[in-house]
Design an enzyme around this catalytic site. Structure first.
Site, PDB file in Angstrom:
ATOM      1  N   TYR A 137     -99.890   9.607  35.973  1.00 30.62           N
ATOM      2  CA  TYR A 137     -99.474   9.235  34.624  1.00 30.62           C
ATOM      3  C   TYR A 137    -100.430   9.856  33.627  1.00 30.62           C
ATOM      4  CZ  TYR A 137     -98.784   6.663  30.358  1.00 30.62           C
ATOM      5  OH  TYR A 137     -98.553   6.357  29.051  1.00 30.62           O
ATOM      6  N   GLU A 194     -96.325  11.443  26.156  1.00 28.58           N
ATOM      7  CA  GLU A 194     -96.384  10.775  27.454  1.00 28.58           C
ATOM      8  C   GLU A 194     -95.765  11.674  28.527  1.00 28.58           C
ATOM      9  OE1 GLU A 194     -95.883   6.233  28.667  1.00 28.58           O
ATOM     10  OE2 GLU A 194     -93.955   7.223  28.403  1.00 28.58           O
TER      11      GLU A 194
END
Ligand code: ADP
Ligand code: MG
Length: 390
Positions: free
Chosen positions: A109, A197
């Site tokens: 992530y 993101e």
């Protein structure tokens, strides 16, 4: 403002970020042509909606043949995709992204946001990529490594090292990682993004890092500096009421509660939402009708709020400064008559001409309108009314 994954990847690519190869398609024929153009062995068909969690919802599919690309595209286009981010209503899929399917070694992530407490951007990484990061943050926050980047100093190699150590990368991987991040950070800064993101950031079997997914949010106040990004807006993905509000210069954000709020001034609107929560309720929206609220803007507010079927009561919280409360009171009465307001309306008017306003409302004697003498009473009455016990 939000954009689609394919747009985010095109933009990131222009900054030199490594992203998956792919083409957007609006029809099955376009999808097949895109697959041929990519010339790879396997493909991924991905629904393009402004929400994540598509994989689990059936919006990310593997295809081994051109026929499977067509099949999956046919199935996805026009489908109502429900994910944990869309809410129950789901989102209509109007385009798909045909991508090369990559050999994934490991999924990480990566996020870049402004941390208001640190007063600087932070880069966050985690070995727990691919899954929803909200769960990781709630249950195992130690698995998220954060590094604040002081804007005066900028991104330095020690920042990158700290992140890479946190991910347990070996030397070769660290080198690749250190090449991947700077253009991404550059994109975050230069586009006035409020969020970058990459979930998952993938370490390929060949040792390279690549953005497999990409989500970008932009600060609306910076959009005038980036007309090419503003052009990427897809209004069909946005809440219809929010869009309409924006056309009237009202700041409206729909929320999940059942107490609608009409307030003048952003600060008062924020504290109104707080006090509704303190009183045990949930606001249905944020709505700032602006410093110079008028009868007309209040009427528009009612109209917008009442389209939300969850709304069971409305709290009007107006402080009369330049605005005169007696005018607002008349506006409320007019709006209540015209729009046929069918839920209890709790009105707190204070400031200039508040006394006259109270008299006007009292005289009108409309059973839906309840007068509150201060903000706390207003919130409590509104929460009670929304629960059905007034
Ligand atoms: P979402 O976050 O909306 O579920 P993602 O783009 O993150 O969508 O895709 C979900 C998962 O699908 C990824 O975690 C990855 O495992 C797989 N995937 C997505 N794109 C590709 C690709 N191009 N090649 C291989 N696997 C992929
Ligand atoms: Mg993702």
């Amino acid at each position: 403002m939000n954009i689609h994954e394919y747009q985010a990847k095109e933009l990131l690519h222009s900054f030199g970020v490594k992203v998956t190869r792919g083409h957007v398609a609006h029809t099955v024929i376009e999808a097949e042509q895109a697959a041929i153009k990519l010339g790879c062995k396997n493909w991924i068909v991905k629904a393009q909606i402004h929400a994540g969690g598509r994989g689990k919802g059936g919006g990310v599919k593997f295809a081994r043949t051109l026929a499977e690309v067509s099949e999956q595209t046919e199935r996805m286009l026009g489908m109502n995709l429900v994910t944990h981010q869309t809410g129950k209503a789901g989102k209509l899929v109007q385009k798909v992204y045909i991508q090369e399917a990559y050999d994934i070694g490991k999924e990480y992530y990566l996020g870049i946001v402004l941390d208001r407490r640190l007063e600087m951007p932070v880069i966050m990484v985690s070995t727990e990529g691919g899954v929803d990061i909200e769960t990781v943050a709630a249950e195992t926050p130690e698995k998220i490594i954060k590094v604040g980047i002081d804007p005066v100093i900028g991104l330095r190699s020690y920042h990158l090292r700290k992140l890479a150590y946190g991910l347990n990368l070996n030397k070769a991987q660290m080198k690749e990682f250190s090449r991947f991040i700077p253009p991404l950070y550059d994109a975050y800064q230069k586009t006035d993004a409020s969020l970058v993101e990459i979930n998952p950031l993938v370490l390929l079997k060949n040792g390279e890092f690549i953005a497999l997914d990409a989500k970008l949010n932009f600060d609306d106040n910076g959009l005038y500096r980036h007309p090419e990004i503003a052009d990427m807006r897809d209004e069909t993905e946005e809440d219809a009421a929010e869009l309409e509000a924006a056309h009237y210069d009202l700041s409206y954000v729909k929320l999940d509660g059942n107490v609608g709020c009409i307030v003048n001034g952003a600060g008062l609107a924020m504290s109104t939402m707080d006090i509704i929560k303190q009183s045990g309720g949930e606001p249905a929206n944020f709505l700032d009708v602006g410093g110079n609220a008028s009868a007309e803007t209040v009427a528009r507010g009612f109209d917008l709020i009442l389209r939300d079927k969850n709304v069971k009561a409305i709290l009007v919280n107006i402080f009369g400064g330049i605005v005169r409360c007696d005018r607002i009171a008349k506006g409320i009465l007019e709006a209540a008559r015209e729009i046929h307001v069918h839920v209890p309306v709790i009105v707190r008017l204070d400031g200039t001409n508040a006394k006259e306003a109270g008299e006007i409302l009292q005289e009108a004697n409309i059973k839906e309108i309840i007068i509150a003498h201060d903000m706390r009473e207003g919130a409590q009455l509104a929460v009670q009314a929304a629960k059905g016990d007034r």
